[in-house]
Design a protein around this motif. Structure first.
Motif, PDB file in Angstrom:
ATOM      1  N   VAL A  46      -9.140  11.610  -3.424  1.00 40.20           N
ATOM      2  CA  VAL A  46     -10.145  10.831  -2.689  1.00 40.20           C
ATOM      3  C   VAL A  46     -11.086  10.107  -3.646  1.00 40.20           C
ATOM      4  N   TYR A  47     -11.243  10.624  -4.862  1.00 36.85           N
ATOM      5  CA  TYR A  47     -12.130   9.961  -5.824  1.00 36.85           C
ATOM      6  C   TYR A  47     -11.527   8.647  -6.303  1.00 36.85           C
ATOM      7  N   PHE A  48     -10.195   8.617  -6.439  1.00 34.73           N
ATOM      8  CA  PHE A  48      -9.542   7.353  -6.780  1.00 34.73           C
ATOM      9  C   PHE A  48      -9.662   6.378  -5.610  1.00 34.73           C
ATOM     10  N   ALA A  49      -9.564   6.892  -4.391  1.00 39.04           N
ATOM     11  CA  ALA A  49      -9.743   6.043  -3.209  1.00 39.04           C
ATOM     12  C   ALA A  49     -11.134   5.418  -3.199  1.00 39.04           C
ATOM     13  N   LEU A  50     -12.154   6.219  -3.556  1.00 44.70           N
ATOM     14  CA  LEU A  50     -13.516   5.687  -3.629  1.00 44.70           C
ATOM     15  C   LEU A  50     -13.637   4.621  -4.715  1.00 44.70           C
ATOM     16  N   LEU A  51     -12.891   4.798  -5.797  1.00 43.38           N
ATOM     17  CA  LEU A  51     -12.902   3.808  -6.873  1.00 43.38           C
ATOM     18  C   LEU A  51     -12.338   2.476  -6.384  1.00 43.38           C
ATOM     19  N   THR A  52     -11.283   2.526  -5.577  1.00 43.32           N
ATOM     20  CA  THR A  52     -10.707   1.285  -5.058  1.00 43.32           C
ATOM     21  C   THR A  52     -11.693   0.585  -4.118  1.00 43.32           C
ATOM     22  N   ILE A  53     -12.417   1.358  -3.317  1.00 39.88           N
ATOM     23  CA  ILE A  53     -13.429   0.763  -2.436  1.00 39.88           C
ATOM     24  C   ILE A  53     -14.531   0.118  -3.266  1.00 39.88           C
ATOM     25  N   ALA A  54     -14.956   0.805  -4.325  1.00 38.89           N
ATOM     26  CA  ALA A  54     -16.022   0.287  -5.174  1.00 38.89           C
ATOM     27  C   ALA A  54     -15.613  -1.029  -5.831  1.00 38.89           C
ATOM     28  N   TRP A 110       0.834  -1.208   0.000  1.00 40.54           N
ATOM     29  CA  TRP A 110       0.000   0.000   0.000  1.00 40.54           C
ATOM     30  C   TRP A 110       0.866   1.254   0.000  1.00 40.54           C
ATOM     31  N   ASN A 111       1.943   1.234   0.773  1.00 40.32           N
ATOM     32  CA  ASN A 111       2.844   2.375   0.862  1.00 40.32           C
ATOM     33  C   ASN A 111       3.506   2.676  -0.476  1.00 40.32           C
ATOM     34  N   LEU A 112       3.706   1.632  -1.279  1.00 33.98           N
ATOM     35  CA  LEU A 112       4.301   1.841  -2.602  1.00 33.98           C
ATOM     36  C   LEU A 112       3.400   2.721  -3.463  1.00 33.98           C
ATOM     37  N   MET A 113       2.081   2.499  -3.348  1.00 33.51           N
ATOM     38  CA  MET A 113       1.155   3.299  -4.150  1.00 33.51           C
ATOM     39  C   MET A 113       1.058   4.729  -3.649  1.00 33.51           C
ATOM     40  N   LEU A 114       0.785   4.908  -2.362  1.00 28.77           N
ATOM     41  CA  LEU A 114       0.588   6.265  -1.845  1.00 28.77           C
ATOM     42  C   LEU A 114       1.902   6.954  -1.517  1.00 28.77           C
ATOM     43  N   GLY A 115       2.766   6.260  -0.783  1.00 27.07           N
ATOM     44  CA  GLY A 115       3.999   6.898  -0.337  1.00 27.07           C
ATOM     45  C   GLY A 115       4.980   7.186  -1.452  1.00 27.07           C
ATOM     46  N   PHE A 116       5.040   6.303  -2.444  1.00 25.05           N
ATOM     47  CA  PHE A 116       5.994   6.487  -3.537  1.00 25.05           C
ATOM     48  C   PHE A 116       5.384   7.242  -4.710  1.00 25.05           C
ATOM     49  N   ALA A 117       4.150   6.871  -5.087  1.00 29.56           N
ATOM     50  CA  ALA A 117       3.547   7.433  -6.307  1.00 29.56           C
ATOM     51  C   ALA A 117       2.389   8.387  -6.034  1.00 29.56           C
ATOM     52  N   GLY A 118       1.963   8.529  -4.783  1.00 25.50           N
ATOM     53  CA  GLY A 118       0.905   9.480  -4.465  1.00 25.50           C
ATOM     54  C   GLY A 118      -0.488   9.035  -4.850  1.00 25.50           C
ATOM     55  N   LEU A 119      -0.728   7.708  -4.889  1.00 24.40           N
ATOM     56  CA  LEU A 119      -2.033   7.174  -5.282  1.00 24.40           C
ATOM     57  C   LEU A 119      -2.735   6.614  -4.055  1.00 24.40           C
ATOM     58  N   LEU A 120      -3.787   7.251  -3.629  1.00 19.65           N
ATOM     59  CA  LEU A 120      -4.489   6.853  -2.412  1.00 19.65           C
ATOM     60  C   LEU A 120      -5.436   5.697  -2.696  1.00 19.65           C
ATOM     61  N   SER A 121      -5.217   4.586  -1.995  1.00 19.21           N
ATOM     62  CA  SER A 121      -6.070   3.409  -2.117  1.00 19.21           C
ATOM     63  C   SER A 121      -6.631   3.058  -0.741  1.00 19.21           C
ATOM     64  N   ILE A 122      -7.943   2.853  -0.667  1.00 21.81           N
ATOM     65  CA  ILE A 122      -8.568   2.416   0.584  1.00 21.81           C
ATOM     66  C   ILE A 122      -9.281   1.084   0.353  1.00 21.81           C
ATOM     67  N   GLY A 123      -8.995   0.455  -0.759  1.00 25.87           N
ATOM     68  CA  GLY A 123      -9.599  -0.845  -1.046  1.00 25.87           C
ATOM     69  C   GLY A 123      -8.550  -1.887  -1.336  1.00 25.87           C
TER      70      GLY A 123
END
Length: 348
Positions: free
Chosen positions: A120-128, A54-67
């Motif tokens: 946050v919209y990408f985060a919602l996409l991962t949850i969906a 998960w850290n690779l996505m957000l911490g390295f590339a700035g992509l927030l995932s909550i799913g």
């Protein structure tokens, strides 16, 4: 080329000695810690592996995932089904498990990036996506959706070492997940120092500026999603054979995704050692909270019939709020600074 020495190079002499001591204690843990401690430590390393992905996505590339539980669940169900249906051992089944997790990640990422869905919209996409897959699996009868999907375990399977079929004593699972977590750490160290890592950091810091300088933003975002989802898929394979049972409402639950994020947030998003450090704080703390609740119920300070299932997550959330307020970069950079564990100019 990935070398184990890459993991040690950023450490100061104090960091090397402390790291060696901690590693020695962990390697000898099955001999002094007992079954309960080893179970907690196995969970710590498992969550550290998921947190690292998960850290690779957000911490390295700035992509927030909550799913992120989506990729863990896909890896778990793929390997478990192939093992029970056609007898494909997980050492081979991990390959299609990774492939399906990566494929789902690429599909999700392409839809999000192609239509400029970010934040946050990408985060919602991962949850969906995670919820969609959960619903699909929940209605597939041959995956045991109603009563759960179980991997048969005989008494003989609980002894010895069988890495091909991931069958053996708890010690085998402990050392295996430790190796996977440390391997992920070495991989992330290599990626962060590679051209790919520098592109990710440029996109994370200022996507428009990176694109103006000629960075193919879409391509490198897709790389981040692919590698991250593949790592989570490996964690899912381990989860399936360690737990020996799968339930969609548990595997794909958003709480599983939150568990993956909290360790990195507490340790330090974007750092190398942060996800492991944060998980080593939160997971034992969660066990302490659980034991304290049981003790208070035993003493009748709390009504034994009272259900406090969400208290552990509440305590975790409170700690995260405090860290965000007082140590927004996480605890690992602060500890490194106080103890001088990392050489100046090196990634933490």
């Amino acid at each position: 080329m990935i070398r184990p020495g890459d993991l040690v190079r950023p450490l100061s002499p104090a960091g090397v000695w402390l790291g060696a001591l901690v590693l020695l204690v962990l390697l000898l843990l099955p001999y002094w810690g007992g079954s309960y401690v080893m179970t907690v430590a196995t969970t710590v390393f498992y969550l550290a592996l998921v947190g690292q992905s998960w850290n690779l996505m957000l911490g390295f590339a700035g992509l927030l995932s909550i799913g992120h539980a989506l990729f863990v669940g896909i890896g778990a169900y793929t390997s478990a089904y192939l093992f029970t249906a056609i007898g494909l051992p997980p050492v081979i089944g991990v390959l299609p498990a990774i492939a399906l997790a990566v494929l789902m990640g690429l599909l999700m990422g392409y839809l999000g990036f192609r239509f400029a869905i970010g934040g946050v919209y990408f985060a919602l996409l991962t949850i969906a996506f995670a919820e969609l897959v959960r619903i699909v699996i929940d209605h597939v009868s041959w995956l045991g959706a109603t009563e759960g999907f179980f991997l048969q375990v005989s008494e003989a399977d609980r002894h010895g070492i069988d890495l091909v079929n991931l069958r053996g004593a708890p010690e085998m699972y402990y050392y295996l997940i430790m190796a996977l977590a440390l391997g992920a750490l070495v991989l992330c160290r290599y990626l962060l120092r590679s051209r790919l890592g520098y592109y990710w950091q440029a996109i994370r810091d200022d996507e428009s500026a990176a694109e103006a300088l000629g960075v193919d933003v879409l391509r490198y975002k897709m790389y981040a999603v692919a590698i991250s989802s593949g790592m989570a898929g490996v964690a899912g394979v381990f989860y399936a054979f360690y737990q020996n049972s799968l339930f969609p409402e548990i595997v794909f639950n958003i709480e599983r995704s939150i568990e993956a994020t909290l360790g990195s947030i507490v340790g330090g998003v974007g750092t190398l050692f942060g996800p492991i450090f944060g998980t080593f704080i939160l997971t034992p703390l969660g066990e302490i909270v659980t034991e304290a609740i049981d003790l208070l119920k035993h003493w009748h300070v709390i009504d034994p019939e009272t259900k406090l299932d969400g208290l552990k997550l509440l305590v975790w959330s409170f700690i995260v709020v405090l860290i965000v307020l007082f140590k927004p970069n996480g605890l690992w950079p602060w500890v490194c600074e106080k103890l001088r564990l990392i050489r100046p100019g090196e990634e933490r």
